[in-house]
Motif scaffolding. Structure first.
Motif, PDB file in Angstrom:
ATOM      1  N   ASP A   1       1.016  -0.905  -0.085  1.00 32.48           N
ATOM      2  CA  ASP A   1      -0.187  -0.380   0.280  1.00 32.48           C
ATOM      3  C   ASP A   1       0.669   1.380   0.130  1.00 32.48           C
ATOM      4  O   ASP A   1       0.476   1.973   0.841  1.00 32.48           O
ATOM      5  CB  ASP A   1      -1.133  -0.375   0.887  1.00 32.48           C
TER       6      ASP A   1
ATOM      7  N   HIS B   1       1.138   3.754  -2.554  1.00 34.26           N
ATOM      8  CA  HIS B   1      -0.068   4.417  -3.111  1.00 34.26           C
ATOM      9  C   HIS B   1       0.685   5.940  -3.269  1.00 34.26           C
ATOM     10  O   HIS B   1       0.725   6.723  -2.905  1.00 34.26           O
ATOM     11  CB  HIS B   1      -0.891   5.184  -1.840  1.00 34.26           C
TER      12      HIS B   1
ATOM     13  N   ASP C   1      -1.490  -1.629  -4.278  1.00 31.95           N
ATOM     14  CA  ASP C   1      -2.321  -0.537  -4.065  1.00 31.95           C
ATOM     15  C   ASP C   1      -0.798   0.391  -3.978  1.00 31.95           C
ATOM     16  O   ASP C   1      -0.830   1.367  -3.468  1.00 31.95           O
ATOM     17  CB  ASP C   1      -2.592   0.185  -2.594  1.00 31.95           C
TER      18      ASP C   1
ATOM     19  N   HIS D   1      -3.902  -4.522   2.008  1.00 37.62           N
ATOM     20  CA  HIS D   1      -5.545  -3.028   1.890  1.00 37.62           C
ATOM     21  C   HIS D   1      -6.008  -2.735   3.467  1.00 37.62           C
ATOM     22  O   HIS D   1      -5.982  -1.697   2.929  1.00 37.62           O
ATOM     23  CB  HIS D   1      -6.750  -4.157   1.638  1.00 37.62           C
TER      24      HIS D   1
ATOM     25  N   HIS E   1      -3.944  -1.314   6.224  1.00 42.15           N
ATOM     26  CA  HIS E   1      -3.359  -0.839   6.838  1.00 42.15           C
ATOM     27  C   HIS E   1      -3.021  -0.528   7.855  1.00 42.15           C
ATOM     28  O   HIS E   1      -2.896   0.813   8.586  1.00 42.15           O
ATOM     29  CB  HIS E   1      -3.588   0.791   6.553  1.00 42.15           C
TER      30      HIS E   1
ATOM     31  N   TYR F   1     -11.289   7.752   2.409  1.00 50.45           N
ATOM     32  CA  TYR F   1     -10.195   7.668   1.501  1.00 50.45           C
ATOM     33  C   TYR F   1     -11.412   6.344   0.601  1.00 50.45           C
ATOM     34  O   TYR F   1     -11.926   5.328   0.895  1.00 50.45           O
ATOM     35  CB  TYR F   1      -9.711   6.622   2.343  1.00 50.45           C
TER      36      TYR F   1
END
Ligand code: FE2
Length: 278
Positions: A24, A26, A66, A205, A207, A277
């Motif tokens: 993640d 991002h 992600d 996913h 976090h 989010y």
């Protein structure tokens, strides 16, 4: 289509395999882009610096989805550059924020999106739980049959297996995230139950850190390299825990030692009052 040739083999002297999971990330289209106020390139670079200091001699790096925040190809190109700092192979799987075509374009000519890796006494599988246009996850028949045939092949070779995917296959106690659980998780665990060599399931996913045992499997969810989500929250809530990564030691007898590590010595900006989010 799955063929024997799609298996990536990593040279290893035998013994314990050292694995890192970064998840993640991002990354935005442009370097310096933010998620809930946090510069996700900066936080990833801080996590990489920490991991390189703490875990020398890594054999394999897994990036579990992600990886970009909006599927932009430049984000994947930058990620390749950042991960090149590790002196080991890295493999990626997609999350709900990723765009497979951009991932493929950015990694063309590499084996980065391979779905099976073999190293020492272990098989590592990288499944795709992404559903186009959806936030939540599902594996579907093709992924489940790939899982089953791959586990059969590992069992025949006397290998232990670690299975990776983006979404969580068990409820974690955050209602808003549990709505996004892998919808065919029951079928997933039914396949896994048939293979005693399957030892662990690893995802992103959520976090946040999850460590459990279920059906003889180690279940592992991991912090993001950027913003964290608050455990136990019914609705969306960011957490003030710092960015981090997970390490795993895969032993020849099938045991998994694992833990997480976080960047405590850097102040990261994060908007804790954000209401959402996606
Ligand atoms: Fe994420």
């Amino acid at each position: 289509m799955y063929t024997e040739e799609t298996i990536q083999r990593i040279d290893h002297p035998g013994g314990t395999v050292q694995v890192l999971q970064l998840t993640d990330t991002h990354l935005r289209r442009e370097a310096g882009g933010t998620l809930l106020g946090m510069d996700t390139d900066h936080s990833l670079q801080a996590v990489i610096e920490l991991a390189r200091r703490e875990r020398p001699g890594v054999d394999l790096l897994l990036a579990t989805g992600d990886l970009s925040d909006g599927g932009a190809e430049p984000a994947y190109q930058r990620l390749q550059g950042y991960l090149a700092e590790f002196d080991c192979a890295n493999f990626w799987l997609p999350g709900n924020h990723d765009e497979r075509s951009s991932m493929e374009a950015a990694t063309a000519g590499s084996n980065r999106l391979s779905r099976e890796v073999r190293v020492a006494d272990w098989q590592v599988l990288l499944l795709d739980s992404q559903v186009a246009g959806e936030v939540g996850g599902r594996l579907g028949e093709d992924e489940l049959s790939f899982l089953e045939s791959s586990l059969e092949s590992a069992a025949a070779g006397g290998l232990h297996s670690l299975v990776c995917l983006h979404h969580h296959p068990v409820e974690i106690g955050c209602e808003w995230l549990d709505e996004q659980i892998v919808t065919d998780a029951d079928a997933f665990f039914s396949v896994l139950e048939g293979f005693p060599g399957a030892k662990g399931v690893l995802w992103g996913h959520v976090h946040q850190q999850i460590d459990r045992e279920f059906l003889g499997l180690r279940l592992m969810g991991s912090p993001s390299t950027c913003v964290q989500f608050a455990p136990g929250s019914p609705g969306f809530k960011a957490d003030d825990l710092p960015p981090g990564y997970r390490w795993l030691e895969l032993h020849p007898d099938g045991r998994i030692d694992t833990g997480i590590s976080r960047v405590w010595d850097v102040d990261f900006e994060v908007d804790l009052d954000s209401g959402g989010y996606l």
